[in-house]
Design a protein around this motif. Structure first.
Motif, PDB file in Angstrom:
ATOM      1  N   LEU A 136       0.987  -1.183  -0.157  1.00  0.00           N
ATOM      2  CA  LEU A 136      -0.004  -0.418  -0.003  1.00  0.00           C
ATOM      3  C   LEU A 136       0.787   1.463  -0.181  1.00  0.00           C
ATOM      4  O   LEU A 136       0.726   2.449  -0.692  1.00  0.00           O
ATOM      5  CB  LEU A 136      -1.324  -0.037   1.360  1.00  0.00           C
ATOM      6  N   ASN A 137       1.713   1.128   0.780  1.00  0.00           N
ATOM      7  CA  ASN A 137       2.518   2.685   0.920  1.00  0.00           C
ATOM      8  C   ASN A 137       4.332   2.135   0.221  1.00  0.00           C
ATOM      9  O   ASN A 137       5.472   2.920   0.467  1.00  0.00           O
ATOM     10  CB  ASN A 137       2.876   2.900   2.310  1.00  0.00           C
ATOM     11  N   LYS A 138       3.913   1.556  -0.540  1.00  0.00           N
ATOM     12  CA  LYS A 138       5.251   0.858  -1.317  1.00  0.00           C
ATOM     13  C   LYS A 138       5.974   2.361  -1.904  1.00  0.00           C
ATOM     14  O   LYS A 138       7.578   1.839  -1.832  1.00  0.00           O
ATOM     15  CB  LYS A 138       5.059   0.188  -2.195  1.00  0.00           C
ATOM     16  N   ARG A 139       5.066   3.181  -2.459  1.00  0.00           N
ATOM     17  CA  ARG A 139       5.982   5.003  -2.621  1.00  0.00           C
ATOM     18  C   ARG A 139       6.753   5.008  -1.445  1.00  0.00           C
ATOM     19  O   ARG A 139       8.091   5.747  -1.695  1.00  0.00           O
ATOM     20  CB  ARG A 139       5.278   6.021  -3.333  1.00  0.00           C
ATOM     21  N   PHE A 140       5.986   5.214  -0.985  1.00  0.00           N
ATOM     22  CA  PHE A 140       7.030   6.066   0.856  1.00  0.00           C
ATOM     23  C   PHE A 140       7.708   4.810   1.607  1.00  0.00           C
ATOM     24  O   PHE A 140       9.303   4.678   1.396  1.00  0.00           O
ATOM     25  CB  PHE A 140       5.482   5.886   2.079  1.00  0.00           C
TER      26      PHE A 140
END
Ligand code: AOF
Ligand code: ZN
Length: 344
Positions: A136-140
């Motif tokens: 879900l937070n792959k970018r972060f």
């Protein structure tokens, strides 16, 4: 209900934050007492309250929080940032158990939140639906673990593998490859990213606006690579719809909504470093061919969306090649969409 069921709810809540929380992570929190949900919340907007704060604020009978279990999709923070530490708040409200999907990779937190809760005598469980929470937070996670934005490549090509027709000097405008339906899909993809990048040729030939006008959402920051500053600023890319960064070899400068960033050579490494410094946690690279190739050759990409339109150009500008098997593919209108993921 099992831990996983409440954590699924946290992830669903987290998702509601969407790109509005970037470059922060999307986080959801559910408070449970005697098997029943007594409160829930999520991080709604960058700079505003964290998930735990909103979940606690949603409980009417605050005394009920004592002895409750807090489910959170990310380790509660331990630092004074734009808001005070969530771990302190959970301790103060006397929750008995905190169930966490995954540790926070942000060096300001990274385990310190968990440690603080444990020191206060709170039971802590870590790792429930961890893979889904990281996805879900792959970018972060990419931003903190690799110190670079998450890179998504996107291009459209013909059935015979061309990105564009060969052009004479004055032949401008987009040679459309994909159908009407795909345009909304592309705008949806753009709306998930903090920034979107193109090279000089794409700016000059296609004059793209790089906005998400066909879907609800905020426009990403636009990025142009233009080493010798040959692109005039009357193009759509410089509209007021979003800020624009221009990587170049000539000057550092700034005016309303436009920033020129001087780099000593045009390399993906330097560009990604500058984006990282500016807190940009994701970038979609939309072309052209050479720009996409730089990211592929340097192996600095995470995902790719390739749209294949229902036509042939016979000759023209060759599309990049990934030499990978797509993870999935499907039809969208008249086009086929291939999705690739690079293993890190
Ligand atoms: C949490 N719960 O809901 C979120 C967390 O500048 P701030 O104060 O908003 O802090 C941002 C950092 O806090 C972010 O980089 C990440 O490490 C963490 N996010 N933590 O306990 C939340 N969104
Ligand atoms: Zn917090």
């Amino acid at each position: 209900m099992r831990h996983e069921d409440f954590m699924h709810r946290c992830l669903d809540l987290a998702r509601l934050g969407g790109i509005a929380v970037a470059p922060n992570p999307m986080v959801g929190c559910v408070l449970v007492k005697n098997g029943l949900v007594i409160g829930e919340g999520y991080h709604q907007k960058f700079g505003e309250a964290h998930a735990e704060v909103n979940a606690i604020a949603s409980v009417q009978d605050t005394a009920a929080i004592e002895g409750a279990t807090a489910y959170v999709s990310l380790e509660p923070c331990a630092h004074f940032g734009k808001t005070p530490p969530c771990s302190n708040l959970l301790i103060e409200k006397k929750v008995a158990h905190v169930v966490i999907a995954t540790k926070d990779p942000n060096p300001k937190v990274a385990g310190k939140g968990i440690e603080r809760l444990q020191k206060a005598g709170i039971q802590v469980t870590v790792g429930v639906l961890e893979d889904a929470a990281r996805e879900l937070n792959k970018r972060f996670f990419s931003f903190h673990e690799k110190q670079r934005p998450y890179v998504t490549l996107k291009w459209a090509q013909t059935k015979d593998g061309f990105l564009d027709k060969l052009r004479g000097d004055n032949e401008k405008g987009i040679n459309w490859i994909t159908g009407e339906e795909a345009r909304a899909l592309v705008h949806h993809w753009r709306s998930q990213e903090m920034s979107i990048l193109v090279g000089k040729h794409t700016a000059l030939n296609d004059n793209p606006s790089l906005t998400v006008r066909d879907v609800a959402g905020q426009n990403p920051i636009r990025i142009l690579i233009d080493s010798q500053l040959q692109v005039k600023n009357d193009l759509s890319l410089f509209s007021e719809a979003a800020p624009t960064l221009i990587f170049n070899r000539i000057k550092n400068d700034q005016t309303d909504g436009i920033e020129w960033i001087k780099i000593k050579e045009t390399s993906t490494k330097l560009i990604l470093e500058e984006l990282y410094k500016r807190g940009i946690h994701s970038v979609m690279v939309e072309g052209g061919s050479r720009t996409l190739q730089y990211f592929i050759i340097d192996n600095v990409w995470d995902e790719a969306f390739v749209l294949v339109g229902d036509l042939k150009f016979e000759q023209g500008v060759k599309a990049p090649v990934l030499n990978k098997i797509p993870v999935k593919s499907h039809f969208f209108g008249t086009d086929q969409v291939f999705y690739f993921k690079r293993r890190s």
